[in-house]
Design a protein around this motif. Structure first.
Motif, PDB file in Angstrom:
ATOM      1  N   TYR A   6       0.833  -1.203   0.000  1.00  0.00           N
ATOM      2  CA  TYR A   6       0.000   0.000   0.000  1.00  0.00           C
ATOM      3  C   TYR A   6       0.868   1.253   0.000  1.00  0.00           C
ATOM      4  O   TYR A   6       0.683   2.149  -0.825  1.00  0.00           O
ATOM      5  CB  TYR A   6      -0.927  -0.010   1.212  1.00  0.00           C
ATOM      6  N   ASN A   7       1.830   1.313   0.908  1.00  0.00           N
ATOM      7  CA  ASN A   7       2.686   2.497   0.969  1.00  0.00           C
ATOM      8  C   ASN A   7       3.629   2.575  -0.227  1.00  0.00           C
ATOM      9  O   ASN A   7       3.967   3.670  -0.671  1.00  0.00           O
ATOM     10  CB  ASN A   7       3.471   2.520   2.276  1.00  0.00           C
ATOM     11  N   GLY A   8       4.046   1.434  -0.742  1.00  0.00           N
ATOM     12  CA  GLY A   8       4.871   1.435  -1.945  1.00  0.00           C
ATOM     13  C   GLY A   8       4.119   1.985  -3.142  1.00  0.00           C
ATOM     14  O   GLY A   8       4.668   2.756  -3.938  1.00  0.00           O
ATOM     15  N   SER A   9       2.849   1.601  -3.283  1.00  0.00           N
ATOM     16  CA  SER A   9       2.065   2.127  -4.402  1.00  0.00           C
ATOM     17  C   SER A   9       1.796   3.623  -4.237  1.00  0.00           C
ATOM     18  O   SER A   9       1.807   4.368  -5.218  1.00  0.00           O
ATOM     19  CB  SER A   9       0.746   1.363  -4.528  1.00  0.00           C
ATOM     20  N   ARG A  10       1.564   4.073  -3.012  1.00  0.00           N
ATOM     21  CA  ARG A  10       1.386   5.512  -2.780  1.00  0.00           C
ATOM     22  C   ARG A  10       2.655   6.275  -3.118  1.00  0.00           C
ATOM     23  O   ARG A  10       2.601   7.364  -3.700  1.00  0.00           O
ATOM     24  CB  ARG A  10       0.991   5.776  -1.326  1.00  0.00           C
ATOM     25  N   TYR A  11       3.813   5.716  -2.767  1.00  0.00           N
ATOM     26  CA  TYR A  11       5.091   6.363  -3.068  1.00  0.00           C
ATOM     27  C   TYR A  11       5.326   6.439  -4.576  1.00  0.00           C
ATOM     28  O   TYR A  11       5.738   7.481  -5.082  1.00  0.00           O
ATOM     29  CB  TYR A  11       6.223   5.594  -2.382  1.00  0.00           C
ATOM     30  N   VAL A  12       5.048   5.353  -5.277  1.00  0.00           N
ATOM     31  CA  VAL A  12       5.268   5.327  -6.719  1.00  0.00           C
ATOM     32  C   VAL A  12       4.355   6.334  -7.419  1.00  0.00           C
ATOM     33  O   VAL A  12       4.791   7.055  -8.325  1.00  0.00           O
ATOM     34  CB  VAL A  12       5.065   3.903  -7.276  1.00  0.00           C
ATOM     35  N   THR A  13       3.092   6.417  -7.023  1.00  0.00           N
ATOM     36  CA  THR A  13       2.194   7.386  -7.654  1.00  0.00           C
ATOM     37  C   THR A  13       2.617   8.817  -7.345  1.00  0.00           C
ATOM     38  O   THR A  13       2.533   9.692  -8.203  1.00  0.00           O
ATOM     39  CB  THR A  13       0.739   7.171  -7.209  1.00  0.00           C
ATOM     40  N   GLU A  14       3.107   9.057  -6.135  1.00  0.00           N
ATOM     41  CA  GLU A  14       3.560  10.405  -5.766  1.00  0.00           C
ATOM     42  C   GLU A  14       4.793  10.793  -6.574  1.00  0.00           C
ATOM     43  O   GLU A  14       4.898  11.924  -7.058  1.00  0.00           O
ATOM     44  CB  GLU A  14       3.855  10.441  -4.268  1.00  0.00           C
ATOM     45  N   VAL A  15       5.725   9.885  -6.744  1.00  0.00           N
ATOM     46  CA  VAL A  15       6.934  10.162  -7.519  1.00  0.00           C
ATOM     47  C   VAL A  15       6.577  10.394  -8.981  1.00  0.00           C
ATOM     48  O   VAL A  15       7.103  11.307  -9.628  1.00  0.00           O
ATOM     49  CB  VAL A  15       7.953   9.011  -7.362  1.00  0.00           C
ATOM     50  N   SER A  16       5.664   9.592  -9.518  1.00  0.00           N
ATOM     51  CA  SER A  16       5.292   9.770 -10.919  1.00  0.00           C
ATOM     52  C   SER A  16       4.550  11.103 -11.142  1.00  0.00           C
ATOM     53  O   SER A  16       4.721  11.733 -12.188  1.00  0.00           O
ATOM     54  CB  SER A  16       4.442   8.598 -11.415  1.00  0.00           C
ATOM     55  N   LYS A  17       3.766  11.540 -10.161  1.00  0.00           N
ATOM     56  CA  LYS A  17       3.099  12.838 -10.283  1.00  0.00           C
ATOM     57  C   LYS A  17       4.113  13.972 -10.281  1.00  0.00           C
ATOM     58  O   LYS A  17       4.005  14.917 -11.038  1.00  0.00           O
ATOM     59  CB  LYS A  17       2.125  13.038  -9.108  1.00  0.00           C
ATOM     60  N   ARG A  18       5.116  13.860  -9.413  1.00  0.00           N
ATOM     61  CA  ARG A  18       6.147  14.899  -9.345  1.00  0.00           C
ATOM     62  C   ARG A  18       6.942  14.982 -10.642  1.00  0.00           C
ATOM     63  O   ARG A  18       7.302  16.065 -11.084  1.00  0.00           O
ATOM     64  CB  ARG A  18       7.087  14.639  -8.180  1.00  0.00           C
ATOM     65  N   ARG A  19       7.249  13.838 -11.217  1.00  0.00           N
ATOM     66  CA  ARG A  19       8.046  13.836 -12.459  1.00  0.00           C
ATOM     67  C   ARG A  19       7.242  14.389 -13.634  1.00  0.00           C
ATOM     68  O   ARG A  19       7.808  14.970 -14.538  1.00  0.00           O
ATOM     69  CB  ARG A  19       8.537  12.436 -12.758  1.00  0.00           C
ATOM     70  N   ARG A  20       5.925  14.168 -13.637  1.00  0.00           N
ATOM     71  CA  ARG A  20       5.113  14.711 -14.721  1.00  0.00           C
ATOM     72  C   ARG A  20       5.007  16.226 -14.631  1.00  0.00           C
ATOM     73  O   ARG A  20       4.888  16.907 -15.645  1.00  0.00           O
ATOM     74  CB  ARG A  20       3.705  14.100 -14.691  1.00  0.00           C
ATOM     75  N   LEU A  21       5.063  16.775 -13.421  1.00  0.00           N
ATOM     76  CA  LEU A  21       4.936  18.219 -13.245  1.00  0.00           C
ATOM     77  C   LEU A  21       6.222  18.960 -13.622  1.00  0.00           C
ATOM     78  O   LEU A  21       6.188  20.144 -13.901  1.00  0.00           O
ATOM     79  CB  LEU A  21       4.559  18.536 -11.808  1.00  0.00           C
ATOM     80  N   GLN A  22       7.332  18.281 -13.617  1.00  0.00           N
ATOM     81  CA  GLN A  22       8.600  18.948 -13.911  1.00  0.00           C
ATOM     82  C   GLN A  22       8.801  19.223 -15.371  1.00  0.00           C
ATOM     83  O   GLN A  22       8.341  18.848 -16.288  1.00  0.00           O
ATOM     84  CB  GLN A  22       9.771  18.109 -13.419  1.00  0.00           C
TER      85      GLN A  22
END
Length: 57
Positions: free
Chosen positions: A41-57
């Motif tokens: 659960y926390n791994g999937s939350r981390y992966v989605t958060e990282v992918s959101k940050r990379r898309r915003l850059q």
């Protein structure tokens, strides 16, 4: 003994669960399931958060 039964047997022997009572085995397996759920659960939350940050850059 089919493939699933062999894997269950290997799991019981590897972690020493064969020498526990049924309720101790159930408690151990419950703790393992809760730990795995927490990790995934926390791994999937981390992966989605990282992918959101990379898309915003």
């Amino acid at each position: 003994m089919n493939w699933i039964q062999r894997k269950i047997y290997l799991y019981n022997v590897t972690f020493g669960l064969y020498m526990l009572d049924w309720w101790e085995r159930c408690l151990f397996n419950t703790l393992v399931v809760v730990l795995m759920w927490f990790i995934f659960y926390n791994g999937s939350r981390y992966v989605t958060e990282v992918s959101k940050r990379r898309r915003l850059q």
